[in-house]
Design an enzyme around this catalytic site. Structure first.
Site, mmCIF file in Angstrom:
data_model
loop_
_atom_site.group_PDB
_atom_site.id
_atom_site.type_symbol
_atom_site.label_atom_id
_atom_site.label_comp_id
_atom_site.label_asym_id
_atom_site.label_seq_id
_atom_site.Cartn_x
_atom_site.Cartn_y
_atom_site.Cartn_z
ATOM 1 N N LYS A 45 -0.228 27.719 34.358
ATOM 2 C CA LYS A 45 -0.084 26.447 33.637
ATOM 3 C C LYS A 45 0.853 25.600 34.493
ATOM 4 C CE LYS A 45 2.118 24.044 31.415
ATOM 5 N NZ LYS A 45 2.540 22.730 31.973
ATOM 6 N N SER A 90 13.282 23.608 33.880
ATOM 7 C CA SER A 90 14.651 23.225 33.523
ATOM 8 C C SER A 90 15.278 24.286 32.599
ATOM 9 C CB SER A 90 14.637 21.865 32.828
ATOM 10 O OG SER A 90 13.838 21.945 31.670
ATOM 11 N N CYS A 92 15.374 22.861 43.335
ATOM 12 C CA CYS A 92 16.357 23.633 42.569
ATOM 13 C C CYS A 92 17.416 24.214 43.500
ATOM 14 C CB CYS A 92 15.680 24.754 41.802
ATOM 15 S SG CYS A 92 14.956 25.943 42.911
ATOM 16 N N GLU A 152 22.742 18.501 35.828
ATOM 17 C CA GLU A 152 21.781 18.465 36.942
ATOM 18 C C GLU A 152 21.142 17.075 36.974
ATOM 19 O OE1 GLU A 152 18.014 20.643 36.543
ATOM 20 O OE2 GLU A 152 18.264 21.319 38.603
HETATM 21 P P1 NAD Z 1 10.469 21.240 32.897
HETATM 22 O O1 NAD Z 1 11.317 22.281 32.283
HETATM 23 O O2 NAD Z 1 10.420 19.895 32.261
HETATM 24 O O3 NAD Z 1 8.935 21.744 32.955
HETATM 25 C C1 NAD Z 1 8.608 22.999 33.490
HETATM 26 C C2 NAD Z 1 7.339 23.491 32.810
HETATM 27 O O4 NAD Z 1 7.580 23.632 31.403
HETATM 28 C C3 NAD Z 1 6.164 22.530 32.950
HETATM 29 O O5 NAD Z 1 4.995 23.280 33.203
HETATM 30 C C4 NAD Z 1 6.115 21.823 31.610
HETATM 31 O O6 NAD Z 1 4.807 21.452 31.235
HETATM 32 C C5 NAD Z 1 6.653 22.872 30.649
HETATM 33 N N1 NAD Z 1 7.374 22.268 29.518
HETATM 34 C C6 NAD Z 1 8.063 21.091 29.503
HETATM 35 N N2 NAD Z 1 8.599 20.878 28.281
HETATM 36 C C7 NAD Z 1 8.267 21.951 27.520
HETATM 37 C C8 NAD Z 1 8.538 22.315 26.163
HETATM 38 N N3 NAD Z 1 9.265 21.538 25.355
HETATM 39 N N4 NAD Z 1 8.050 23.479 25.711
HETATM 40 C C9 NAD Z 1 7.315 24.276 26.493
HETATM 41 N N5 NAD Z 1 7.017 23.976 27.789
HETATM 42 C C10 NAD Z 1 7.491 22.832 28.301
HETATM 43 O O7 NAD Z 1 10.895 21.147 34.431
HETATM 44 P P2 NAD Z 1 10.396 20.100 35.531
HETATM 45 O O8 NAD Z 1 11.015 18.774 35.240
HETATM 46 O O9 NAD Z 1 8.934 20.187 35.705
HETATM 47 O O10 NAD Z 1 11.043 20.740 36.844
HETATM 48 C C11 NAD Z 1 12.346 20.472 37.267
HETATM 49 C C12 NAD Z 1 13.310 21.544 36.799
HETATM 50 O O11 NAD Z 1 12.892 22.817 37.303
HETATM 51 C C13 NAD Z 1 14.716 21.354 37.342
HETATM 52 O O12 NAD Z 1 15.625 21.638 36.310
HETATM 53 C C14 NAD Z 1 14.830 22.370 38.466
HETATM 54 O O13 NAD Z 1 16.132 22.789 38.758
HETATM 55 C C15 NAD Z 1 14.011 23.476 37.905
HETATM 56 N N6 NAD Z 1 13.552 24.384 38.951
HETATM 57 C C16 NAD Z 1 14.145 25.604 39.018
HETATM 58 C C17 NAD Z 1 13.778 26.482 40.016
HETATM 59 C C18 NAD Z 1 14.425 27.830 40.106
HETATM 60 O O14 NAD Z 1 13.868 28.698 40.761
HETATM 61 N N7 NAD Z 1 15.552 28.061 39.496
HETATM 62 C C19 NAD Z 1 12.783 26.124 40.945
HETATM 63 C C20 NAD Z 1 12.191 24.866 40.825
HETATM 64 C C21 NAD Z 1 12.592 24.007 39.816
#
Ligand code: NAD
Length: 512
Positions: A187, A240, A295, A397
């Protein structure tokens, strides 16, 4: 459905990819929902992505479930050969994949290619799956009795991935899961799903049977369906922190295996003996590469002593003024736009907050607009000095091209900053002193540490994962931990002693 031509001016209609076929989302008249995908350089809508309903995700799960017995019973060698072919196909299509990433995410082409390459390294690691899945054997633990253990696949696994690495993060997950014999539902982020869809087509071409890798595009409804459905055995999440925490809690309660990576605030400590020019160059790439949407980006620099702080600001300022910000698919750009208008405005809002909080904005990129792309989601690089640990721009962040300099008087004061921060993903120290570097690496409370390396992303044969609020769960991505996550141990105790009946025994079985 054309998912391949990023240059096409018409708005593309994206599909899911289930059972080896493109599957259109339900149309709006029948209650189907769609998300907007933008070209961030142009600031224009480029595609409409279907957002899968519960029923659509359930159909994908049923398809993955049906594909599992066949795939789980293939030999590890057969699965490795699919991975070898997939690796070749990704290499062959590298340019096309990089354009898909750049035109939906906004990172520049060289960076997009680098991220695909890092994903490919996990595929290369997965090519060694026959060796990685080898079990353990204890010969003759008692007379005629041997004990052996093997690793078996779990079944249907799912991966939920963020917008910032639409190729690499999915490739942290599905090659490991599939090589271990599982089927996988990806997904991807609904903000940039074209590259993950193309990767699924390439897996099919590489010989993965239909249903082994399904892609459903969606939002919370899709995620919740995957978290609650009993047919899904394991959830790998990257995104996140609030969503990572939610995914971990929800799927764990459902009895699933979960790894959930969250957000970050990565520090780079610059000691007085460091080469300032190298440290400044390292910070340029680590803070402003991919417009800070990594990240593992460095978002806090911690020079130790006032003198080091002054030298660092002096070295960084001209470099940041000279940073080439422009179209993500222009080869001369060093930094592209942010992924969406909302995210650009959020990052800009954080810079406003930093100014209100009293940090010194040395370089202000807020009003930057490239002449050729005035509607793109751009912001120039921003540099704050004199940031304090109680400020929101330090604690939260930002996920944009904003570097905060927090000055420390001593090594101990510098070390306390990442240690007391809620996140613990990556961290770095720049020094020429081996004692300081070793001490730092031992004492710092973060999962990945760089010594004179600003972005210490472990190679694929090691495992990736942070500490504290950057990671929920206890098995990291790829490497040996990836194999453990996507397989489970079965231990067999076997007696082969021709013609000997040990007789009935009612006590605890003991080996003699
Ligand atoms: P996000 O949390 O908004 O989304 C990530 C995934 O979760 C997406 O597929 C999204 O569709 C889904 N999602 C969003 N809201 C949701 C909800 N309420 N309920 C269920 N699923 C939901 O993150 P983003 O903005 O796409 O990515 C950026 C974030 O990812 C940053 O915080 C970054 O630090 C983090 N990140 C972490 C790593 C790591 O390995 N630690 C790597 C890459 C990115």
């Amino acid at each position: 459905m054309n998912t391949r031509d990023p240059a096409a001016s018409a708005v593309k209609e994206l599909t899911h990819f289930i059972g080896g076929k493109h599957v259109a989302g339900r149309d709006a008249k029948s209650g189907g929902r769609f998300g907007d995908v933008f070209n961030p350089t142009l600031g224009k809508l480029s595609a409409r992505a279907p957002l899968a309903s519960k029923a659509e995700v359930e159909a994908a799960i049923a398809d993955s479930q049906a594909a599992f017995p066949g795939w789980g019973n293939t030999s590890p060698l057969t699965r490795a050969r699919v991975m070898f072919r997939f690796k070749e196909l990704v290499e062959k299509h590298m340019d096309e994949l990089a354009v898909l990433v750049s035109s939906e995410h906004g990172k520049v082409l060289s960076d997009a290619k680098g991220s695909i390459q890092r994903g490919l390294e996990v595929v290369e690691f997965a090519c060694g799956i026959p060796h990685l899945l080898k079990g353990e054997f204890s010969d003759s633990v008692s007379s005629g009795i041997d004990v052996y253990s093997m690793r078996q696949p779990l079944g249907v696994c799912a991966g939920i991935t963020p917008f910032n690495f639409p190729a690499m993060v999915p490739m942290w997950m599905f090659p490991m899961a599939i090589a271990c014999g599982n089927t996988f539902i990806l997904k991807p982020s609904e903000k940039d799903p074209s590259c993950p869809l193309r990767l699924a087509e390439l897996m099919l071409e590489a010989g993965a049977p239909p249903g082994v890798l399904n892609v459903v595009i969606g939002d919370k409804e899709s995620v919740d369906t995957l978290l609650h459905d009993p047919r899904v055995q394991a959830i790998s999440f990257v995104g996140s922190t609030p969503i990572a925490r939610y995914v971990f809690a929800t799927a764990s309660l459902e009895g699933k295996r979960v790894q959930a990576m969250g957000g970050a605030k990565n520090h780079m400590v610059v000691m007085p003996d460091a080469d300032i020019e190298s440290a400044a160059d390292a910070l340029m790439g680590a803070a402003y590469g991919s417009a800070g949407e990594r990240c593992m980006a460095i978002s806090v620099a911690v020079p130790v002593t006032e003198k080091t702080g002054n030298e660092l600001i002096e070295a960084m300022s001209p470099k940041l003024r000279a940073l080439k910000v422009g179209s993500s698919i222009d080869e001369s750009s060093e930094m592209g736009p942010l992924v969406t208008r909302e995210h650009r405005d959020k990052v800009k809002g954080y810079v406003d907050i930093g100014v209100q909080e009293g940090a010194k904005l040395v370089i202000d990129g807020r009003e930057f607009r490239p002449a050729k792309h005035p509607d793109g989601f751009f912001i120039g690089g921003c540099l704050f000095d004199n940031v304090r640990a109680d400020m929101r721009i330090y604690k939260e962040e930002i996920f944009g091209p904003v570097l905060s300099v927090v000055r420390a008087k001593t090594f101990e004061e510098a070390l306390a900053l990442p240690n007391e921060h809620e996140y613990g993903n990556g961290v770095a120290v720049f020094t020429r002193n081996g004692d300081v570097a070793r001490n730092f690496a031992n004492k710092v409370q973060c999962g990945m540490v760089g010594i004179n390396v600003p972005i210490p992303v472990p190679l694929s044969f090691h495992s990736f994962g942070g500490w504290k609020n950057s990671m929920f769960g206890d098995m990291n991505q790829h490497g040996p931990e990836g194999v453990r996550f996507y397989s489970r141990v079965k231990t067999i105790t076997a007696r082969w002693r021709e013609g000997v009946n040990p007789g009935a025994s009612f006590g605890m079985p003991l080996m003699k």
